[in-house]
Design a protein around this motif. Sequence first.
Motif, mmCIF file in Angstrom:
data_model
loop_
_atom_site.group_PDB
_atom_site.id
_atom_site.type_symbol
_atom_site.label_atom_id
_atom_site.label_comp_id
_atom_site.label_asym_id
_atom_site.label_seq_id
_atom_site.Cartn_x
_atom_site.Cartn_y
_atom_site.Cartn_z
ATOM 1 N N ARG A 44 0.822 -1.213 0.000
ATOM 2 C CA ARG A 44 0.000 0.000 0.000
ATOM 3 C C ARG A 44 0.853 1.259 0.000
ATOM 4 N NH1 ARG A 44 -4.323 -0.562 4.690
ATOM 5 N NH2 ARG A 44 -5.545 0.807 3.338
ATOM 6 N N HIS A 45 1.849 1.333 -0.884
ATOM 7 C CA HIS A 45 2.695 2.516 -1.050
ATOM 8 C C HIS A 45 3.506 2.854 0.200
ATOM 9 C CE1 HIS A 45 0.739 3.025 -4.779
ATOM 10 N NE2 HIS A 45 -0.290 3.744 -4.390
ATOM 11 N N ALA A 256 -2.748 4.667 1.163
ATOM 12 C CA ALA A 256 -2.688 3.312 0.627
ATOM 13 C C ALA A 256 -3.256 3.258 -0.785
ATOM 14 C CB ALA A 256 -3.457 2.358 1.543
ATOM 15 N N ASP A 257 -4.321 3.999 -1.024
ATOM 16 C CA ASP A 257 -4.938 4.099 -2.345
ATOM 17 C C ASP A 257 -4.953 5.569 -2.734
ATOM 18 O OD1 ASP A 257 -5.677 1.277 -2.562
ATOM 19 O OD2 ASP A 257 -7.104 1.723 -0.963
ATOM 20 N N ASP A 258 -4.469 5.876 -3.927
ATOM 21 C CA ASP A 258 -4.372 7.257 -4.372
ATOM 22 C C ASP A 258 -5.718 7.978 -4.264
ATOM 23 O OD1 ASP A 258 -1.736 6.795 -5.002
ATOM 24 O OD2 ASP A 258 -2.135 6.382 -7.119
ATOM 25 N N ASP A 297 1.009 10.281 -8.259
ATOM 26 C CA ASP A 297 1.276 8.859 -8.494
ATOM 27 C C ASP A 297 2.572 8.622 -9.260
ATOM 28 O OD1 ASP A 297 0.154 9.994 -10.777
ATOM 29 O OD2 ASP A 297 -0.722 8.103 -11.444
ATOM 30 N N LYS A 335 -3.867 11.954 -9.637
ATOM 31 C CA LYS A 335 -3.909 11.009 -8.523
ATOM 32 C C LYS A 335 -2.908 11.452 -7.453
ATOM 33 C CE LYS A 335 -5.203 7.078 -11.435
ATOM 34 N NZ LYS A 335 -4.841 5.710 -11.872
ATOM 35 N N ARG A 337 -0.863 10.766 -4.017
ATOM 36 C CA ARG A 337 -0.333 9.687 -3.174
ATOM 37 C C ARG A 337 -0.040 10.163 -1.758
ATOM 38 N NH1 ARG A 337 3.867 5.501 -5.588
ATOM 39 N NH2 ARG A 337 1.894 5.045 -6.604
ATOM 40 N N LYS A 405 -6.995 4.981 5.771
ATOM 41 C CA LYS A 405 -6.467 5.301 4.447
ATOM 42 C C LYS A 405 -4.949 5.390 4.406
ATOM 43 C CE LYS A 405 -10.452 7.775 2.565
ATOM 44 N NZ LYS A 405 -10.913 9.031 1.933
ATOM 45 N N THR A 407 -0.815 4.580 5.118
ATOM 46 C CA THR A 407 0.010 3.379 4.999
ATOM 47 C C THR A 407 0.697 3.032 6.305
ATOM 48 O OG1 THR A 407 1.992 4.605 4.395
ATOM 49 C CG2 THR A 407 0.508 3.975 2.605
#
Length: 418
Positions: A44-45, A256-258, A297, A335, A337, A405, A407
């Motif tokens: 998750r980034h 974790a999600d853009d 991103d 997006k 991040r 949300k 990481t």
Amino acid sequence: MPLEPWQGRAILLVDLDAFFASVEQLDHPAWRGKPVIVGGDAHRHGVVSTCSYEARSFGVRSAMPASTAARLCPDAIWAPGRFDRYREMSRQVMAILHDETPHVQQVSIDEAFMDVTPNALNTEHPVAIAQRIQRRVAELGVTCSIGVGSTKAVAKIASDQDKPRGITVVYPGTERTFMAPLPVRDLSGIGPAAEAQLKARGIKTLGELAQASPAVLQRIFGIRADEMRARALGADTADVQQDDAVKSVSHEVTFADDLTGEEEILASLFSISTMVGRRLRRKGLKGRTLAVRMRYDDRSTRSVQRPLAPPSDDELAWRALFPAMMGELWAPGMKVRLLGVAISGFDGPAGAEASLFDEVDDTPEAESALRDQRNHRLLEAADALKERFGEKAVRFGSDLSLEGKGTGSSSKNPSDYK
């Protein structure tokens, strides 16, 4: 063995070894001797905040993408990070340092300079002081490495030479011999760009940097050219600054999600700003500059600033600025991040609260001031409840936007957004 006599300034740099991971191994005895990584989710980034020496033997390093660390060390134990616990342990260590001298400059959660120069009142050898500090820190359950030298630059480099739990001593008069063979990147203030420029001119060691022409150093370092030469010679004169001034207070979240929508980006900025405001009030600081940082991103990063008048520690007052700031950094289809919020340009300690019984003033300016006072009291009340009952005791609706949300990644040091 007897210690050689010490003449002149004595600076220590105390560096806690693999600090976050060491605290995790202290609190989880079954993890001792095993590779431990503190950082975000590999899927998750996330990034590595720090890792134990057992994990480092596999090639894992701080700031490495968590996905890379997971490939290098598939059997590692992952800890998401408990930063309240790390700060608690850091305070205990810093208290030990302050027992030795008031001349302590904490530069991060796990590092501090100390001036322990012998004088008429305290003739104790600096190395003996370093040995005692190391023993006392070990009694807390973590370890430290210490550099002992006549300047901050020498002490900093020395602290990295023998890890973990080492003491490296550079006696006055031996600085040039110690520094000369070391790579230029070892010197604080030389990043990848400066290193590349130096190497392009055949300058690879600190000895070569110290002998470089003034014109070359001026092109690379500008007005800091003389300072960098002095550091390379082990001859800098920077003092250990007590209570070093805070330059900025910030908080960042890697998602974790853009994020892709305007509403969720704004809500996240509001939530992040709540954390920054609370830290400001805890430190008694008000800032003149608000900054927002955004990473996309493709890993590129941009930031934007706004002045605050008057200086503020009130995130409720900043929120009206976020939509326009976001408009300079983001457009539909982009997006996001990472988001960060920072306050800088501090105006000193926050002023005292006005009396509840001040004479009534019904001008628009007075109404605005009254609203600001009410907001400040609301925020202080929320802060007090969180201090007593935990972060989730009181939350604004926007605070819920970050839940689940992130990481779990975090930087040890706050960033200045310029």
